[in-house]
Scaffold this motif. Sequence first.
Motif, PDB file in Angstrom:
ATOM      1  N   ARG A   8      41.229  36.568  29.993  1.00 14.14           N
ATOM      2  CA  ARG A   8      42.520  37.011  29.476  1.00 14.14           C
ATOM      3  C   ARG A   8      43.672  36.362  30.214  1.00 14.14           C
ATOM      4  NH1 ARG A   8      43.924  41.513  26.630  1.00 14.14           N
ATOM      5  NH2 ARG A   8      42.518  41.694  24.862  1.00 14.14           N
ATOM      6  N   TYR A   9      43.448  36.180  31.534  1.00 16.68           N
ATOM      7  CA  TYR A   9      44.572  35.740  32.359  1.00 16.68           C
ATOM      8  C   TYR A   9      44.015  35.179  33.649  1.00 16.68           C
ATOM      9  CZ  TYR A   9      48.722  36.065  35.316  1.00 16.68           C
ATOM     10  OH  TYR A   9      49.768  35.781  36.166  1.00 16.68           O
ATOM     11  N   GLU A  10      44.528  34.036  34.072  1.00 18.34           N
ATOM     12  CA  GLU A  10      44.186  33.543  35.406  1.00 18.34           C
ATOM     13  C   GLU A  10      45.449  33.479  36.226  1.00 18.34           C
ATOM     14  OE1 GLU A  10      41.475  30.342  35.933  1.00 18.34           O
ATOM     15  OE2 GLU A  10      41.774  30.417  38.115  1.00 18.34           O
ATOM     16  N   ALA A  13      45.631  34.731  42.355  1.00 19.07           N
ATOM     17  CA  ALA A  13      44.579  35.273  43.227  1.00 19.07           C
ATOM     18  C   ALA A  13      43.384  35.845  42.468  1.00 19.07           C
ATOM     19  CB  ALA A  13      45.161  36.359  44.129  1.00 19.07           C
ATOM     20  N   LYS A  14      43.542  36.097  41.159  1.00 18.19           N
ATOM     21  CA  LYS A  14      42.477  36.760  40.421  1.00 18.19           C
ATOM     22  C   LYS A  14      42.381  36.207  38.996  1.00 18.19           C
ATOM     23  CE  LYS A  14      44.106  41.095  41.168  1.00 18.19           C
ATOM     24  NZ  LYS A  14      45.296  40.801  41.989  1.00 18.19           N
ATOM     25  N   ARG A  15      41.193  36.437  38.397  1.00 16.71           N
ATOM     26  CA  ARG A  15      41.027  36.211  36.959  1.00 16.71           C
ATOM     27  C   ARG A  15      40.800  37.567  36.312  1.00 16.71           C
ATOM     28  NH1 ARG A  15      37.455  32.350  39.174  1.00 16.71           N
ATOM     29  NH2 ARG A  15      38.477  30.320  39.236  1.00 16.71           N
ATOM     30  N   LEU A 179      53.074  47.262  45.356  1.00 18.93           N
ATOM     31  CA  LEU A 179      52.224  47.878  44.337  1.00 18.93           C
ATOM     32  C   LEU A 179      52.625  47.380  42.955  1.00 18.93           C
ATOM     33  CD1 LEU A 179      52.188  51.687  45.285  1.00 18.93           C
ATOM     34  CD2 LEU A 179      50.407  49.990  45.772  1.00 18.93           C
ATOM     35  N   GLU A 180      51.641  47.398  42.040  1.00 20.08           N
ATOM     36  CA  GLU A 180      51.940  47.181  40.621  1.00 20.08           C
ATOM     37  C   GLU A 180      51.405  48.383  39.854  1.00 20.08           C
ATOM     38  OE1 GLU A 180      51.025  43.344  38.992  1.00 20.08           O
ATOM     39  OE2 GLU A 180      51.394  42.360  40.911  1.00 20.08           O
ATOM     40  N   PHE A 181      52.090  48.720  38.779  1.00 22.69           N
ATOM     41  CA  PHE A 181      51.714  49.858  37.952  1.00 22.69           C
ATOM     42  C   PHE A 181      51.499  49.392  36.515  1.00 22.69           C
ATOM     43  CE2 PHE A 181      53.944  51.715  41.479  1.00 22.69           C
ATOM     44  CZ  PHE A 181      53.330  52.947  41.688  1.00 22.69           C
TER      45      PHE A 181
HETATM   46  P1  ADP Z   1      49.691  36.853  39.723  1.00 22.81           P
HETATM   47  O1  ADP Z   1      49.814  37.191  38.264  1.00 22.81           O
HETATM   48  O2  ADP Z   1      50.860  37.396  40.494  1.00 22.81           O
HETATM   49  O3  ADP Z   1      49.415  35.406  39.983  1.00 22.81           O
HETATM   50  P2  ADP Z   1      46.903  37.709  40.237  1.00 22.81           P
HETATM   51  O4  ADP Z   1      46.279  36.377  40.409  1.00 22.81           O
HETATM   52  O5  ADP Z   1      46.517  38.776  41.178  1.00 22.81           O
HETATM   53  O6  ADP Z   1      48.496  37.716  40.320  1.00 22.81           O
HETATM   54  O7  ADP Z   1      46.605  38.135  38.741  1.00 22.81           O
HETATM   55  C1  ADP Z   1      46.215  39.377  38.360  1.00 22.81           C
HETATM   56  C2  ADP Z   1      47.060  39.795  37.169  1.00 22.81           C
HETATM   57  O8  ADP Z   1      46.454  40.918  36.542  1.00 22.81           O
HETATM   58  C3  ADP Z   1      48.464  40.219  37.572  1.00 22.81           C
HETATM   59  O9  ADP Z   1      49.396  39.641  36.676  1.00 22.81           O
HETATM   60  C4  ADP Z   1      48.456  41.742  37.430  1.00 22.81           C
HETATM   61  O10 ADP Z   1      49.714  42.236  37.041  1.00 22.81           O
HETATM   62  C5  ADP Z   1      47.416  41.953  36.357  1.00 22.81           C
HETATM   63  N1  ADP Z   1      46.686  43.222  36.438  1.00 22.81           N
HETATM   64  C6  ADP Z   1      46.264  43.858  37.560  1.00 22.81           C
HETATM   65  N2  ADP Z   1      45.606  44.999  37.255  1.00 22.81           N
HETATM   66  C7  ADP Z   1      45.588  45.080  35.898  1.00 22.81           C
HETATM   67  C8  ADP Z   1      45.065  46.029  34.961  1.00 22.81           C
HETATM   68  N3  ADP Z   1      44.396  47.115  35.374  1.00 22.81           N
HETATM   69  N4  ADP Z   1      45.260  45.804  33.624  1.00 22.81           N
HETATM   70  C9  ADP Z   1      45.936  44.699  33.205  1.00 22.81           C
HETATM   71  N5  ADP Z   1      46.443  43.755  34.037  1.00 22.81           N
HETATM   72  C10 ADP Z   1      46.276  43.939  35.369  1.00 22.81           C
END
Ligand code: ADP
Length: 240
Positions: A8-10, A13-15, A179-181
């Motif tokens: 869905r998203y890269e 720090a995370k995918r 934090l993120e919400f």
């Molecule tokens: P960034 O987007 O700042 O580069 P990351 O690599 O940590 O950060 O990407 C993780 C993305 O997933 C972030 O944009 C974050 O807002 C989003 N995210 C974290 N938890 C959830 C969740 N439970 N549902 C949807 N999106 C989330």
Amino acid sequence: MAEVQELRYEGKAKRVYATADPGVFEVEYKDDATAFNGQKRGHIAGKGVVNNRMSNRLFRLLEQHGVPTHFIEELSERRTRVRALTMLPVEIVVRNRIAGSLASRLGLPEGTPLAQPLVEWYYKNDALGDPLVSRAHAEVLGWVSPQEAAEVERLALAVNHVLREFLAQQGVELVDFKLEFGRDSAGRLYVADEISPDTCRFWDVATGEKLDKDRFRRDLGGVEEAYAEIWKRVERGLAP
Ligand code: ADP
Ligand code: UDP
């Protein structure tokens, strides 16, 4: 069995992957590290494992104290099932001492204690460098309702209270954190994303040593060792 999952998203720090259940995402933690809005890039060996495990332990601790989080289940050392949320476009920073951007913005010495915890709102927008905004901006621009804004601040302060007490018992001071919400399809708010050395400042109470990403940001050395040390303390303090 695990089916092929849609990325869905890269992020940095995370995918984030979609799953067969529309209410569930899987997150995968990487070892990639960035700082200063992506201008500094690097790799911290084993960071993804520490951040995944630490976030999950701390989310569970928060749940035990009545704070709703996105955490569902740890799948492996880098992968976790979480609630699929619509994220609020803000980053909430809670501070107990002056450090980092607050120190440089106001020209105040890093380490100065604050009379009470300070909650700050930032607009999550890489192109703009995540600018500082106010709660009023978030409300007036329609990012959150006034009720949600109050709930975000209440939960952020509750997280600070729980984590500060727990970490103090491990000989660690929680200086500040981000934090993120997000909200689910019913509009309920949850603490999401991660709580890790990437997103918190942890100072050793006895020595003042930094056990967080500032070692990478400021080229202090001992980055991997600091991540391993803070994970050791959290793991020791919380049963598996
Ligand atoms: P960034 O987007 O700042 O580069 P990351 O690599 O940590 O950060 O990407 C993780 C993305 O997933 C972030 O944009 C974050 O807002 C989003 N995210 C974290 N938890 C959830 C969740 N439970 N549902 C949807 N999106 C989330
Ligand atoms: N933080 C974060 N992501 C960001 C900005 C800040 O996780 O995009 C965290 C950071 O690790 C620290 C706290 O939020 O624990 C406050 O960061 P600060 O505003 O001082 O900015 P920095 O100088 O760390 O960029």
